[in-house]
Design a protein around this motif. Structure first.
Motif, PDB file in Angstrom:
ATOM      1  N   VAL A  71       1.014  -1.251   0.107  1.00 28.59           N
ATOM      2  CA  VAL A  71       0.139  -0.340   0.221  1.00 28.59           C
ATOM      3  C   VAL A  71       0.641   1.383   0.000  1.00 28.59           C
TER       4      VAL A  71
ATOM      5  N   ASN B 274      -0.736   7.861   2.447  1.00 27.54           N
ATOM      6  CA  ASN B 274      -0.675   9.127   2.461  1.00 27.54           C
ATOM      7  C   ASN B 274      -0.525  10.399   1.449  1.00 27.54           C
TER       8      ASN B 274
ATOM      9  N   TYR C  95      -6.556 -12.168  -7.021  1.00 31.41           N
ATOM     10  CA  TYR C  95      -6.433 -11.350  -5.956  1.00 31.41           C
ATOM     11  C   TYR C  95      -7.931 -11.789  -4.849  1.00 31.41           C
TER      12      TYR C  95
ATOM     13  N   THR D 218      -7.678  -7.021 -14.006  1.00 28.61           N
ATOM     14  CA  THR D 218      -6.600  -5.952 -13.208  1.00 28.61           C
ATOM     15  C   THR D 218      -8.037  -5.124 -12.526  1.00 28.61           C
TER      16      THR D 218
ATOM     17  N   ARG E 270     -10.409  -6.446 -10.308  1.00 26.21           N
ATOM     18  CA  ARG E 270     -10.246  -7.724  -8.945  1.00 26.21           C
ATOM     19  C   ARG E 270     -11.211  -8.761  -8.953  1.00 26.21           C
TER      20      ARG E 270
ATOM     21  N   ALA F  29      -3.929   0.562 -13.252  1.00 32.91           N
ATOM     22  CA  ALA F  29      -4.227  -0.174 -12.230  1.00 32.91           C
ATOM     23  C   ALA F  29      -3.919  -1.149 -11.209  1.00 32.91           C
TER      24      ALA F  29
ATOM     25  N   ARG G  95      -1.240  -1.032  -9.980  1.00 32.56           N
ATOM     26  CA  ARG G  95      -0.611  -0.338  -9.279  1.00 32.56           C
ATOM     27  C   ARG G  95      -1.071   0.209  -7.591  1.00 32.56           C
ATOM     28  N   ARG G  96      -3.070   0.132  -7.388  1.00 31.35           N
ATOM     29  CA  ARG G  96      -3.397   0.458  -6.092  1.00 31.35           C
ATOM     30  C   ARG G  96      -2.798  -0.271  -5.301  1.00 31.35           C
ATOM     31  N   ASP G  97      -3.416  -0.006  -4.095  1.00 34.33           N
ATOM     32  CA  ASP G  97      -2.808  -0.325  -3.042  1.00 34.33           C
ATOM     33  C   ASP G  97      -3.707  -1.779  -2.392  1.00 34.33           C
TER      34      ASP G  97
ATOM     35  N   SER H  36      -4.805  -4.091   0.689  1.00 31.94           N
ATOM     36  CA  SER H  36      -5.457  -3.529   2.035  1.00 31.94           C
ATOM     37  C   SER H  36      -5.319  -5.264   2.591  1.00 31.94           C
TER      38      SER H  36
END
Lengths: 285, 237
Positions: free
Chosen positions: A32, A35, B78, B163, B166, B230, B232-234, B236
Motif C-alpha cells: 500500500v 498517504n 486477488y 486487473t 479485481r 490499475a 498499482r493500487r493498494d 490492503s
C-alpha cells in the motif's frame, strides 16, 4: 513513525485493532502507498531493494489457490525468486508439511495454512521475517511451535518483526516491543524492561487474620488494600516488611509473594492515551 | 533500481506453471479445443460456406473462452490473495501484469492456431486445396491473422478487466452486459469490448470488417494500459 529492529532479535509490533499495524507493515512491503511520507526498509523503499525476497520474507495471512497442492504453491512462488526444487523441499520440512505436500491447500486446516504461509515467506532465505498476526487461528500447539521456531530463528542471527494485538500472546516470543496507538509509536523498549519501567507490580499476602494484619501494616505506614476473602494487596517491594510485621505479631501467613508487573496493564495504559490524559488532567496543577 | 527481480520471461513461465498446476484450468482450456472435434467430423457444408466460416469456427468460441480465462487468471490471484505474494516477489507490478497478458494471449494464440490448422485440414480433405483457397495463400494468411489478432485482443480485454475490477463476478457480468447491449445500436455494433472480436470473426464479408478489427485491437490496447495503471493500487487485505 520510526522504529529499529535489531538483527538477531524478535520484535513485537503491537497495538489495538485499527491502530495501523497491518497498514504499516503493508506500506513497508510496498503493498500500500502511504498517504504521505515514505515507508523505508533497510533505508530504502521495498521496491528498490536488491532482490527483496532474499532480504524480507512476509507472512500476511493465508494465501494459496485451493486447487493447487502445497508443493506446487511453493514451486509457483519460487519460480520468480529463482529458487530450486530442493529449497521447496527444505522449507516444507522446516514447517513440517512434508506429509501434506501433495494435498490441495483447499483442504488445509488453519494451522497448516499458517505453516504454508511461513514456508512461502522462507523460500527466498530472507534475513528478516515480517509476520502479520501470525497466531490468528493457530491452536496452542501451533502457537508454541511458532514461538520456538522464532526463538531459534533469532538464535541463528536472523531477525523477525511480528504484529499482534495481544501482548501476552507474544511476550514470551519477543525481545523488544514496539507499541503503536492511533498511528504513532508510544513505546519502543526491551520486553523485560517494559514491566519494570512502566508497570508497578504488587505484593499479595493471604492470612486467616487478614483484618488484624491490615491494621498493623497500615500502622507501619504501608498502603494496604483488601483483595477479597483473606487476601491483602500492597505495593511492590514491601514483601520483606510484611513478613517481619507478621512474624513480630505471631500471625501465620498462608501465602506471601510478589507479582511481576502485569503486561496487559502496561499495554492498556499506553494504548489508551485519551483515557490516560483525562486521568492525569484531573490531578494536575 | 532493483536488478535481481524476475523478468517477464520468468514470470510467464510462472503463470504457465500456475495454469498447469491448478486442477481445472488446464482441463478447461483443453476441453474448449476438444469440443471442436465433433463439429469437424460432422459438419456438412458447401466449399464456399466452409471457407467463409473458417475464421469464426477457429476463433469465435476460443475468443470468448480466452476472454473469460484472462479474467479468471487475474481475479483468482486477488480472490485467493496470492497477488500480494507475486508483488512481494516482484515489486515491479507492471511486469507481473505484462506476463499475464503474454500468457493469456499466448495460450489463446496456441489454441486458435491449432484449431485454424485443423479446420483448414478438414476443409482441404473434403473440398481440396482450391476449395480452401490454398492457391491464394494471401487470403489464407489474412484469415489466420484476423483470427490470431482478435483472439489475442479478447484475452487482453479479459486480463485488463480482471486487473481493473479485481474480481471475476464483476468482470464477467460487465462483459456479458456489454455483449447484450452492444448489438442493439448500429453505432456500437461489433465495436464494443465484448463484440468487436465477434464482428470481424463472425461476419467475414461484412463492411464492418476493418473497423471491427480495429475496434478489437483498440480495446485490447486500452485494457493493457488500464491494467498497468490499475495494478498499482493498494493491496490492503
Amino acid at each position: 513513525m520510526t522504529f529499529t529492529v535489531s538483527q538477531g532479535t524478535v520484535t513485537g509490533f503491537l497495538g489495538p485493532n485499527g491502530s495501523g499495524k497491518t497498514t504499516t507493515l503493508r506500506a513497508l512491503l510496498g503493498l500500500v502507498a502511504p498517504n504521505s511520507g515514505e515507508a523505508l526498509l533497510f533505508g530504502r523503499p521495498y521496491r528498490e531493494l536488491d532482490h527483496p525476497a532474499r532480504r524480507v520474507g512476509a507472512v500476511l495471512g493465508n494465501a494459496s489457490h485451493p486447487g493447487r497442492t502445497a508443493r506446487d504453491h511453493l514451486r509457483a512462488c519460487g519460480i520468480p525468486l529463482g529458487v530450486n526444487r530442493r529449497r521447496v523441499e527444505d522449507v516444507l520440512a522446516t514447517v513440517g508439511l512434508e506429509a501434506a505436500a501433495e494435498r490441495p491447500t483447499g483442504g488445509f486446516s488453519l494451522g497448516m495454512r499458517g505453516r504454508l504461509a511461513l514456508a512461502t515467506a522462507l523460500l527466498g532465505d530472507p534475513e528478516l521475517l515480517v509476520l502479520d498476526e501470525p497466531n490468528g487461528g493457530l491452536d496452542p500447539e501451533g502457537i508454541g511451535w511458532l514461538r520456538s521456531f522464532l526463538r531459534d530463528w533469532a538464535a541463528r542471527g536472523r531477525t523477525a518483526l511480528l504484529s499482534s494485538h495481544v501482548l501476552a500472546e507474544v511476550a514470551q516470543t519477543v525481545d523488544n516491543v514496539v507499541i503503536i496507538s492511533e498511528g504513532r509509536v508510544v513505546l519502543d523498549a526491551d520486553v523485560r524492561e517494559l514491566g519494570h519501567q512502566h508497570g508497578r507490580g504488587h505484593v499479595e499476602v493471604h492470612t486467616p487474620e487478614a483484618a488484624r494484619l491490615a491494621t498493623l501494616l497500615a500502622a507501619e505506614g504501608l498502603a494496604v488494600t483488601a483483595a477479597g476473602g483473606d487476601g491483602l494487596t500492597l505495593p511492590a517491594g514491601t514483601a520483606a516488611r510484611v513478613g517481619q510485621v507478621a512474624a513480630r505479631h505471631g500471625i501465620a501467613l498462608v501465602e506471601l509473594h510478589t507479582h511481576g508487573p502485569d503486561l496487559e496493564e502496561v499495554y492498556f495504559s499506553l494504548t489508551r492515551p485519551l483515557a490516560g490524559a483525562a486521568a492525569t488532567g484531573g490531578y494536575g496543577p | 533500481m532493483a536488478t535481481h527481480q524476475a523478468g517477464v520471461g520468468v514470470l510467464v513461465r510462472t503463470e504457465l506453471f500456475k495454469v498447469a498446476s491448478s486442477r481445472w484450468q488446464a482441463t478447461g482450456l483443453l476441453a474448449v479445443v476438444v469440443l471442436h472435434v465433433p463439429l469437424m467430423l460432422w459438419s456438412g457444408q458447401q466449399a464456399p460456406a466452409f471457407w467463409e466460416g473458417l475464421r469464426s469456427r477457429s476463433g469465435l468460441f476460443v475468443a470468448y473462452a480466452v476472454m473469460a480465462f484472462g479474467v479468471l487468471v487475474v481475479a483468482q490471484e486477488y480472490r485467493h490473495r496470492t497477488a500480494a505474494l507475486s508483488f512481494l516477489a516482484v515489486p515491479g507490478r507492471a511486469r507481473v501484469t505484462a506476463a499475464q497478458f503474454v500468457t493469456v494471449a499466448g495460450t489463446g494464440l496456441a489454441m486458435c492456431s491449432a484449431l485454424f490448422l485443423a479446420w483448414l485440414a478438414v476443409g482441404v480433405a473434403r473440398y481440396g486445396g482450391t476449395g480452401m483457397h490454398l492457391d491464394r495463400p494471401g487470403q489464407v494468411v489474412g484469415a489466420y491473422a484476423v483470427v490470431a489478432v482478435t483472439v489475442c485482443a479478447a484475452g487482453m480485454i479479459g486480463v485488463g478487466l480482471g486487473t481493473i475490477l479485481r474480481g471475476s463476478t464483476g468482470a464477467l457480468l460487465a462483459l456479458g452486459g456489454c455483449a447484450a447491449v452492444e448489438p442493439l445500436t448500429d453505432l456500437t455494433r461489433f465495436h464494443g469490448p465484448a463484440t468487436a472480436p465477434l464482428g470481424v470473426l463472425a461476419w467475414p464479408t461484412s463492411e464492418l470488417e476493418i473497423s471491427s478489427l480495429a475496434g478489437a485491437l483498440c480495446w485490447g490496447v486500452l485494457a493493457l494500459v488500464g491494467a498497468l495503471i490499475a495494478v498499482r493500487r493498494d493491496i490492503s487485505s
